[in-house]
Design an enzyme around this catalytic site. Structure first.
Site, mmCIF file in Angstrom:
data_model
loop_
_atom_site.group_PDB
_atom_site.id
_atom_site.type_symbol
_atom_site.label_atom_id
_atom_site.label_comp_id
_atom_site.label_asym_id
_atom_site.label_seq_id
_atom_site.Cartn_x
_atom_site.Cartn_y
_atom_site.Cartn_z
ATOM 1 N N PHE A 32 0.856 -1.185 0.000
ATOM 2 C CA PHE A 32 0.000 0.000 0.000
ATOM 3 C C PHE A 32 0.896 1.241 0.000
ATOM 4 O O PHE A 32 1.795 1.369 0.827
ATOM 5 C CB PHE A 32 -0.896 -0.023 1.228
ATOM 6 C CG PHE A 32 -1.875 1.119 1.298
ATOM 7 C CD1 PHE A 32 -2.702 1.400 0.216
ATOM 8 C CD2 PHE A 32 -1.958 1.914 2.440
ATOM 9 C CE1 PHE A 32 -3.611 2.435 0.281
ATOM 10 C CE2 PHE A 32 -2.863 2.953 2.499
ATOM 11 C CZ PHE A 32 -3.695 3.223 1.437
ATOM 12 N N THR A 33 0.673 2.175 -0.915
ATOM 13 C CA THR A 33 1.615 3.270 -1.150
ATOM 14 C C THR A 33 1.281 4.549 -0.397
ATOM 15 O O THR A 33 1.775 5.611 -0.738
ATOM 16 C CB THR A 33 1.677 3.595 -2.656
ATOM 17 O OG1 THR A 33 0.352 3.944 -3.096
ATOM 18 C CG2 THR A 33 2.201 2.409 -3.438
ATOM 19 N N CYS A 34 0.484 4.477 0.633
ATOM 20 C CA CYS A 34 0.132 5.691 1.385
ATOM 21 C C CYS A 34 1.341 6.151 2.192
ATOM 22 O O CYS A 34 1.704 5.536 3.203
ATOM 23 C CB CYS A 34 -1.051 5.422 2.300
ATOM 24 S SG CYS A 34 -1.519 6.863 3.282
ATOM 25 N N THR A 35 1.976 7.230 1.756
ATOM 26 C CA THR A 35 3.170 7.722 2.463
ATOM 27 C C THR A 35 2.817 8.395 3.779
ATOM 28 O O THR A 35 3.695 8.587 4.625
ATOM 29 C CB THR A 35 3.947 8.711 1.580
ATOM 30 O OG1 THR A 35 3.048 9.719 1.098
ATOM 31 C CG2 THR A 35 4.590 7.994 0.396
ATOM 32 N N SER A 36 1.558 8.733 3.972
ATOM 33 C CA SER A 36 1.154 9.285 5.266
ATOM 34 C C SER A 36 1.314 8.231 6.355
ATOM 35 O O SER A 36 1.774 8.524 7.467
ATOM 36 C CB SER A 36 -0.294 9.776 5.194
ATOM 37 O OG SER A 36 -0.699 10.281 6.453
#
Length: 782
Positions: free
Chosen positions: A751-755
């Site tokens: 999952f690429t959510c940098t948050s």
């Protein structure tokens, strides 16, 4: 024990004593020992025989005049004299092989002259209050009938029984005192003559050089029962000594250093006590009298015994002086209330807690009447000095810290004069501390200043809302100060209820968030949101926060959270996500601004931005990146094609093959002064910088829920990769490192959510190297 037959001035001895001594001389010439029958040191013989009128073995052939002199007045003294004579006889018998009869007679005569004079002086002093006899004969300083009882008969009479002269210099007096004190320390019972240092000269003597260190230690050895009457201690140093049951009457202690000196159960009447300005810690007086003694205006009198003053005139000092009475003590006042005099006599906040105000107030409450009278005399002097407001201004705080408290508030004269002073003091506090934090309140502030501020707000209730910043700080410190009294807390709570009922405040507390959730404060827990600060610009805006949050924001640490509060508009909670803390504090709640800025200057993330985005080439982007660090969420997004292309142009040269270039890596080390640091320290810094750039790429700042700037994501991952190369040990595990890396690039289905990545990395850094994180991560993101 060596016995000295000090010369007796016969012109001052009562005729009966003269006749007594003459009679003893005659008997010693004729062989006194032959007339002693039997002397027993019993408790009953003397008094019983006096009652029955029978002859007692103790009533041997001494002349009737001796009995006539002692019997009606002090039979105990006669008993001790006769016992002493018996001891002389026994001693003489023991040593008669080596001492001639003529020498024995001389020794007996010399000793009896000394002994009878001492006993007579002891009797006169106890029965009539007569002054000590000349020639070194004296009594104990505490006026107790213990002198004769403490006297020990000689063990081995010496032939050197001629009169000895007094010491001729301070050094000789010091030597004599050292000898006496050490004998006392060794357990020897000293006679009154041994402890008699009246008329001594100790000028310029440093007592720590003549006495063992044990006399300067806390709870150490004590100088006990000495008579220092009419002695000179000018320029001497008696620091850290303990004088107990000593007599200093009429002595001069001028410019004496007496730091932490203790006087207990002592007579210090009629003393000139002006201790040196080099005295660091005030001397203490415990159960000690200071009648007609001149005291400096910077003394602690908490243990002094006061008595009714007599009609004595004030003492005369060189250069003249003004004086006021404190009971039977004299306090020196300035000749004129100059600027220096005002500061020196009244400003204890500037003079290590010392002033004439604190000296008077140091007396226990049982002397309230004397304290009030002395303060009234002081106020009269100040009023007569016609001091301007500008002259009084520096000492307003010191004045109200004492005079605005009982028992002085009972005096109409003091209250009338102090009223305007307290009003000016309060106005200055409102002006100064509404927009900045109050100094960390110590015991003095909690007990002396906070109650005055409460009283001032009570008198001027409008200031509660017009100066909400100061008022909430005062209530905060009253409720949390460990040295505040229960009375202070109760008054603070009652005053805060009035504040909450004010029309400008009440709309903000009925929203289910305040205090115990029903509109009332909950003082049982520091986690309750009990405090409500009004905006300094907009009456419709307020900040609600807990005791702990308010304390930490006023006195922050690197880990302080600057968003742990409710921002209310018209009583409703509004989001602070897109509000810059620095702008909020500058515009609405300036009491936090200085502390916030001080912490912000310690954050050094902006230095990396200046390396990558120089203001000369990328001025607009530089400002956008720095502005984004001042708020938790940014409305500026950099995901359009133009922005993505522009960022790639800037960051790609720094990341050949997806890794930090050696030159750029060296620039980072230089900017953060890490060139000579350990690999682990370098790795920790790079890890925290990676965390910040992960935040840049997230939806909170320059990205969105579905997209983020690839250049920022790639740069964050490159920083993390370099940190792993330098020190894998700073990471939770290799698996965690791999997961974070995959998330940055969306590899292996991650999952690429940098948050999420930014939050996870930030939590790890805060746990394992928080100081590094706090030095880099912007405050608004912390």
């Amino acid at each position: 024990m060596k016995i000295s037959s000090g010369a007796i001035n016969f012109s001052t001895i009562p005729n009966q004593v003269k006749k007594l001594i003459t009679s003893i001389r005659e008997h010693t010439k004729n062989g006194l020992t032959s007339k002693i029958t039997s002397v027993k040191n019993t408790h009953t013989s003397l008094n019983e025989k006096f009652k029955t009128g029978k002859d007692s073995p103790i009533e041997f052939a001494l002349p009737q005049k001796i009995k006539d002199f002692f019997q009606p007045k002090d039979k105990n003294t006669l008993n001790k004299t006769l016992i002493t004579v018996k001891n002389i006889k026994d001693t003489n018998n023991a040593g008669k092989k080596n001492i001639s009869a003529e020498d024995v007679s001389k020794m007996n005569a010399a000793f009896m002259r000394k002994h009878i004079a001492n006993q007579t002086c002891d009797y006169n002093y106890r029965m009539t209050g007569a002054a000590p006899l000349p020639g070194g004969v004296s009594v104990s300083a505490n006026n107790r009938p213990t002198v004769s009882e403490g006297r020990t008969p000689p063990v081995s009479p010496s032939l050197s029984l001629q009169a000895t002269s007094s010491p001729s210099s301070p050094a000789d007096w010091a030597k004599k005192l050292t000898d006496a004190v050490l004998r006392q320390k060794a357990g020897e019972t000293l006679t009154a003559a041994d402890r008699d240092f009246s008329n001594a000269d100790f000028r310029n003597i440093t007592f720590s050089k003549i006495l063992p260190p044990s006399f300067m230690e806390r709870d150490g050895d004590i100088i006990k029962g000495f008579n220092f009457s009419n002695s000179k201690f000018t320029y001497s140093d008696i620091s850290h000594l303990h004088f107990d049951e000593c007599r200093f009457t009429y002595s001069t202690l001028s410019d004496v250093v007496c730091s932490n000196t203790k006087f207990s159960n002592s007579d210090m009447n009629e003393v000139f006590l002006q201790y040196s300005i080099t005295t660091q810690q005030q001397p203490s007086f415990i159960d000690t009298t200071l009648k007609n003694t001149l005291i400096r205006h910077k003394a602690n009198l908490s243990g002094v015994i006061l008595n009714e003053p007599d009609n004595s005139s004030p003492p005369s000092v060189s250069g003249g002086g003004n004086f006021i009475r404190l009971g039977d003590i004299w306090l020196q006042m300035p000749l004129l209330w100059t600027e220096n005099a005002v500061d020196g006599f009244l400003n204890h906040e500037h003079n290590n807690g010392k002033s004439i105000l604190m000296t008077i107030d140091s007396l226990p409450d049982k002397y309230s009447q004397e304290k009030v009278q002395a303060m009234e005399d002081l106020v009269k002097s100040l009023r007569g000095g016609r001091l301007t407001e500008a002259c009084i201004r520096p000492v307003e705080s010191s004045l109200v810290s004492v005079l605005a408290h009982p028992p002085y508030t009972q005096s109409a004269l003091i209250s009338e004069w102090l009223g305007p002073v307290q009003e000016r003091f309060f106005a200055h506090q409102c002006q100064t501390y509404n927009d900045v934090p109050l100094p960390a309140p110590d015991t003095y502030y909690q007990q002396r200043i906070l109650p005055v501020l409460l009283d001032s707000f009570d008198r001027n209730s409008a200031a509660m809302t017009t100066h909400s910043g100061l008022f909430n700080q005062v209530i905060l410190h009253c409720m949390t100060g460990v040295d505040c009294t229960d009375g202070t807390r109760q008054k603070a709570a009652a005053l805060y209820e009035q504040y909450l009922a004010h029309p400008a405040v009440s709309p903000h507390i009925h929203n289910g968030l305040f205090g115990n959730y029903d509109g009332s404060p909950d003082w049982t827990t520091r986690a309750a949101d009990n405090f409500l600060l009004l905006s300094s610009q907009d009456s419709d805006t307020a900040m609600m926060l807990s005791t702990d949050t308010l304390l930490t924001m006023l006195n922050p640490t690197p880990d302080t959270a600057w968003d742990n509060f409710y921002l209310l508009r018209a009583g409703e909670n509004v989001s602070t996500a897109q509000i810059s803390p620095v702008e909020l504090f500058r515009h609405d709640f300036p009491v936090f601004l200085a502390a916030f800025n001080q912490q912000a200057t310690q954050r050094r993330f902006g230095e990396l931005i200046d390396i990558i985005l120089s203001t000369e080439e990328h001025g607009e982007l530089n400002q956008q990146f720095l502005a984004a660090t001042n708020q938790k969420h940014s409305t500026v997004k950099l995901i359009d094609d133009a922005s993505v292309s522009r960022l790639a142009t800037i960051f790609d040269p720094l990341l050949p093959e997806g890794k930090l270039s050696p030159a750029h890596y060296q620039h980072i080390l230089s900017a953060y002064h890490l060139t000579d640091a350990t690999p682990q320290k370098q790795a920790e810094t790079l890890f925290c910088l990676s965390t910040a750039f992960a935040r840049y790429s997230s939806s909170a700042i320059f990205g969105t829920e579905h997209d983020s700037p690839p250049a920022l994501r790639g740069y964050a991952e490159a920083l993390m990769q370099k940190a792993w190369e330098l020190s894998p040990a700073i990471f939770p595990s290799s698996e965690q490192f791999t997961e974070w890396s995959d998330r940055f690039h969306g590899l292996h289905g991650a999952f690429t959510c940098t948050s999420v990545v930014a939050d996870s990395m930030q939590r790890h850094a805060r746990k394992y190297f928080p100081s590094v994180l706090s030095s880099i991560l912007p405050l608004a993101w912390a």
